[in-house]
Scaffold this active site. Sequence first.
Site, PDB file in Angstrom:
ATOM      1  N   ARG A  51      -5.443  18.750  -8.127  1.00 59.50           N
ATOM      2  CA  ARG A  51      -6.408  19.764  -8.573  1.00 59.50           C
ATOM      3  C   ARG A  51      -5.898  21.184  -8.390  1.00 59.50           C
ATOM      4  NH1 ARG A  51     -11.035  18.061  -4.675  1.00 59.50           N
ATOM      5  NH2 ARG A  51      -9.148  18.229  -3.448  1.00 59.50           N
ATOM      6  N   LYS A 149      -1.293   2.672   0.820  1.00 58.61           N
ATOM      7  CA  LYS A 149      -2.182   2.069   1.811  1.00 58.61           C
ATOM      8  C   LYS A 149      -3.182   3.125   2.273  1.00 58.61           C
ATOM      9  CE  LYS A 149      -0.770   2.855   6.462  1.00 58.61           C
ATOM     10  NZ  LYS A 149      -0.331   2.452   7.751  1.00 58.61           N
ATOM     11  N   LYS A 183      12.392  -1.070   4.355  1.00 54.19           N
ATOM     12  CA  LYS A 183      13.390  -0.737   5.378  1.00 54.19           C
ATOM     13  C   LYS A 183      14.597  -1.660   5.268  1.00 54.19           C
ATOM     14  CE  LYS A 183      10.163   1.149   8.756  1.00 54.19           C
ATOM     15  NZ  LYS A 183      10.661   2.505   8.867  1.00 54.19           N
ATOM     16  N   GLU A 217       5.015   3.552  18.983  1.00 52.91           N
ATOM     17  CA  GLU A 217       5.207   4.956  18.600  1.00 52.91           C
ATOM     18  C   GLU A 217       4.995   5.834  19.824  1.00 52.91           C
ATOM     19  OE1 GLU A 217       3.405   5.691  14.341  1.00 52.91           O
ATOM     20  OE2 GLU A 217       1.988   4.575  15.552  1.00 52.91           O
ATOM     21  N   HIS A 241       1.620  -3.767   8.200  1.00 55.69           N
ATOM     22  CA  HIS A 241       3.041  -3.732   8.576  1.00 55.69           C
ATOM     23  C   HIS A 241       3.445  -4.926   9.450  1.00 55.69           C
ATOM     24  CE1 HIS A 241       2.840   0.133   6.857  1.00 55.69           C
ATOM     25  NE2 HIS A 241       2.373   0.777   7.904  1.00 55.69           N
TER      26      HIS A 241
HETATM   27  P1  NAP Z   1      -3.218  14.473   1.397  1.00 55.91           P
HETATM   28  O1  NAP Z   1      -2.168  15.290   2.031  1.00 55.91           O
HETATM   29  O2  NAP Z   1      -4.646  14.703   1.766  1.00 55.91           O
HETATM   30  O3  NAP Z   1      -3.068  14.677  -0.175  1.00 55.91           O
HETATM   31  C1  NAP Z   1      -4.049  14.247  -1.080  1.00 55.91           C
HETATM   32  C2  NAP Z   1      -3.618  14.650  -2.473  1.00 55.91           C
HETATM   33  O4  NAP Z   1      -4.647  14.265  -3.390  1.00 55.91           O
HETATM   34  C3  NAP Z   1      -3.409  16.140  -2.653  1.00 55.91           C
HETATM   35  O5  NAP Z   1      -2.304  16.352  -3.498  1.00 55.91           O
HETATM   36  C4  NAP Z   1      -4.697  16.570  -3.329  1.00 55.91           C
HETATM   37  O6  NAP Z   1      -4.396  17.715  -4.049  1.00 55.91           O
HETATM   38  C5  NAP Z   1      -4.970  15.366  -4.222  1.00 55.91           C
HETATM   39  N1  NAP Z   1      -6.361  15.223  -4.612  1.00 55.91           N
HETATM   40  C6  NAP Z   1      -7.460  15.201  -3.809  1.00 55.91           C
HETATM   41  N2  NAP Z   1      -8.583  15.059  -4.559  1.00 55.91           N
HETATM   42  C7  NAP Z   1      -8.185  14.969  -5.847  1.00 55.91           C
HETATM   43  C8  NAP Z   1      -8.856  14.813  -7.076  1.00 55.91           C
HETATM   44  N3  NAP Z   1     -10.190  14.719  -7.150  1.00 55.91           N
HETATM   45  N4  NAP Z   1      -8.140  14.776  -8.205  1.00 55.91           N
HETATM   46  C9  NAP Z   1      -6.788  14.883  -8.171  1.00 55.91           C
HETATM   47  N5  NAP Z   1      -6.088  15.024  -7.034  1.00 55.91           N
HETATM   48  C10 NAP Z   1      -6.774  15.079  -5.894  1.00 55.91           C
HETATM   49  O7  NAP Z   1      -2.964  12.920   1.581  1.00 55.91           O
HETATM   50  P2  NAP Z   1      -1.560  12.201   1.873  1.00 55.91           P
HETATM   51  O8  NAP Z   1      -1.319  12.210   3.329  1.00 55.91           O
HETATM   52  O9  NAP Z   1      -0.523  12.746   0.971  1.00 55.91           O
HETATM   53  O10 NAP Z   1      -1.919  10.696   1.500  1.00 55.91           O
HETATM   54  C11 NAP Z   1      -1.989  10.243   0.167  1.00 55.91           C
HETATM   55  C12 NAP Z   1      -2.175   8.725   0.180  1.00 55.91           C
HETATM   56  O11 NAP Z   1      -1.063   8.132   0.823  1.00 55.91           O
HETATM   57  C13 NAP Z   1      -3.408   8.253   0.965  1.00 55.91           C
HETATM   58  O12 NAP Z   1      -3.903   7.069   0.375  1.00 55.91           O
HETATM   59  C14 NAP Z   1      -2.827   7.892   2.345  1.00 55.91           C
HETATM   60  O13 NAP Z   1      -3.599   6.931   3.011  1.00 55.91           O
HETATM   61  C15 NAP Z   1      -1.484   7.331   1.924  1.00 55.91           C
HETATM   62  N6  NAP Z   1      -0.473   7.412   2.971  1.00 55.91           N
HETATM   63  C16 NAP Z   1      -0.054   8.601   3.445  1.00 55.91           C
HETATM   64  C17 NAP Z   1       0.926   8.650   4.427  1.00 55.91           C
HETATM   65  C18 NAP Z   1       1.434   9.959   4.953  1.00 55.91           C
HETATM   66  O14 NAP Z   1       2.379   9.919   5.759  1.00 55.91           O
HETATM   67  N7  NAP Z   1       0.904  11.088   4.550  1.00 55.91           N
HETATM   68  C19 NAP Z   1       1.472   7.454   4.940  1.00 55.91           C
HETATM   69  C20 NAP Z   1       1.034   6.235   4.421  1.00 55.91           C
HETATM   70  C21 NAP Z   1       0.065   6.228   3.435  1.00 55.91           C
HETATM   71  P3  NAP Z   1      -5.479  18.809  -4.488  1.00 55.91           P
HETATM   72  O15 NAP Z   1      -6.288  19.136  -3.286  1.00 55.91           O
HETATM   73  O16 NAP Z   1      -4.630  19.913  -5.006  1.00 55.91           O
HETATM   74  O17 NAP Z   1      -6.274  18.156  -5.561  1.00 55.91           O
END
Ligand code: NAP
Length: 489
Positions: A51, A149, A183, A217, A241
């Site tokens: 967004r 996930k 991995k 961890e 995992h």
């Molecule tokens: P995040 O930092 O909160 O990012 C969320 C993303 O979604 C942002 O780019 C946000 O951008 C976008 N977004 C939110 N609402 C939206 C909407 N209505 N329309 C379009 N885009 C939207 O989350 P994240 O940590 O990257 O995690 C993303 C996914 O990966 C999740 O399912 C999480 O469980 C999984 N995950 C993450 C990690 C990690 O290390 N971060 C590890 C394993 C799994 P805008 O606000 O600009 O829209």
Amino acid sequence: MVSRVIPVDQFDLVIFGGTGDLARRKILPGLFRRFCAGQMPPDARIIGAARSDLDSAGYRQMIREAIAEFGGEQACGDEQLDAFLAQLEYVTIDALGEAGWSELQKLMEGSDRIEAYYFSVAPSLFGDIAERLQKWGMADTRARIVVEKPFGRDLETARALNKTLATYFNEDQIYRIDHYLGKETVQNLMAVRFGNMLFEPLWNSQYVDHIQITVAETVGVGGRGEYYDKSGAMRDMVQNHLMQLLCLIAMEPPARFDPDAVRDEKLKVIRALDPVLAHHIVRGQYQAEPCNEAENPGYRTAVDNPRSRTESFIALRTEISNWRWAGTPFYLRTGKRMAARSSEITVVFKDTPHSIFGDEAGSHRNVLSIRLQPNEGITLGVTIKEPGPGGMRLIDVPLDMSFAETLDPEDIEHVDAYERLIMDVIRGNQTLFMRGDEVEAAWAWTDPIINGWVTRNDVPKPYDHGTTGPTDAEDMIRRDGRKWRKITQ
Ligand code: NAP
């Protein structure tokens, strides 16, 4: 030996959530490393979608900064970085509304390339994105979707999500990521098991005393407190995992190394898992670091929930009711704020049936340990005679197969799990991704455990920062006459 990089076919990869933490920390730096390695075709397009009000130039700048911060030592120079960034585009889009979808459709129109859509957003948006992809004509049979996930929070929600995705995509278009499967050592585990004659004949309850899987961890919940407190170690780590590692260590040899053959065998393992008895599971919650509470607060402070009953540690014992494993305990353990960061699978073999060296030689067991992180490698403990005079004394020494030391470092290409898995998506290889029925079976095993805690009003045991978890976990395995492996860096 020279590592081979086989370029993938032309593709367009749309990353929903392209501005988010995962995209900036893992996905884009990973793709840049594949670009540097020559695996990404020069005309491939990566389209960030979120967004935030950015244009493509603004997005490229964001990713330039992300690569500078998270790109790692393999990043390959400014010219290459400029060329990579030139392949990036950005669309402002709302997964919950109509804004931006026609722009994305225009970008994707008329191409005959592989199309991949990475759902790197909150799981609550997965269904909306899938629906809109179909509505805007992007869910054709060329499309692949990558789903992050957590995949559901219990059997019911996982089933509902599978059903929603199946409305728009076939199972062979859905790539459910569990980055543990990407991995190097996890894949090596399959190579060791099924590429050698040595281990497989011993790989059963007749020769194996027990198996341990530890994922420890040192970090706490960090900035993920709100998410983590609704999830806990069981949902966040064990259901996915540790379960995947358990499957790979315990499954029957698949007939071929192909996606469904491998996943069929993993599914059989999950379905054969015994329910976990209440006295075979220990939950814990970490305490603050003494004298450093401000920097390393206890779990309840970190998640801002003084009455939280969510676990940051789990140790459990289960068994697999099939011919190969009946009677062999599998001990699983994972936790935060533990003594060291270490992921390891250990196969402890039984004693020799009779010791010809007498009691003073002591009891010695072969131990095969497969280390996922840090220092990926495989070690086999063998018993030898202690060198020197003075009779027959036995000692255990490791036969070490540390990949970094054994193979020429010049020849090893260090590929992060995410980069490997994204390239597999483009290649259309689902072997290292979870199938829908696998995820559901894992929840079917996990749900009764979690429901049992709720029914019993179970409160996790406190454990000290920098330890191996609550002492109850030590007691649990000691009651079986065994002990946990040391957690070392
Ligand atoms: P995040 O930092 O909160 O990012 C969320 C993303 O979604 C942002 O780019 C946000 O951008 C976008 N977004 C939110 N609402 C939206 C909407 N209505 N329309 C379009 N885009 C939207 O989350 P994240 O940590 O990257 O995690 C993303 C996914 O990966 C999740 O399912 C999480 O469980 C999984 N995950 C993450 C990690 C990690 O290390 N971060 C590890 C394993 C799994 P805008 O606000 O600009 O829209």
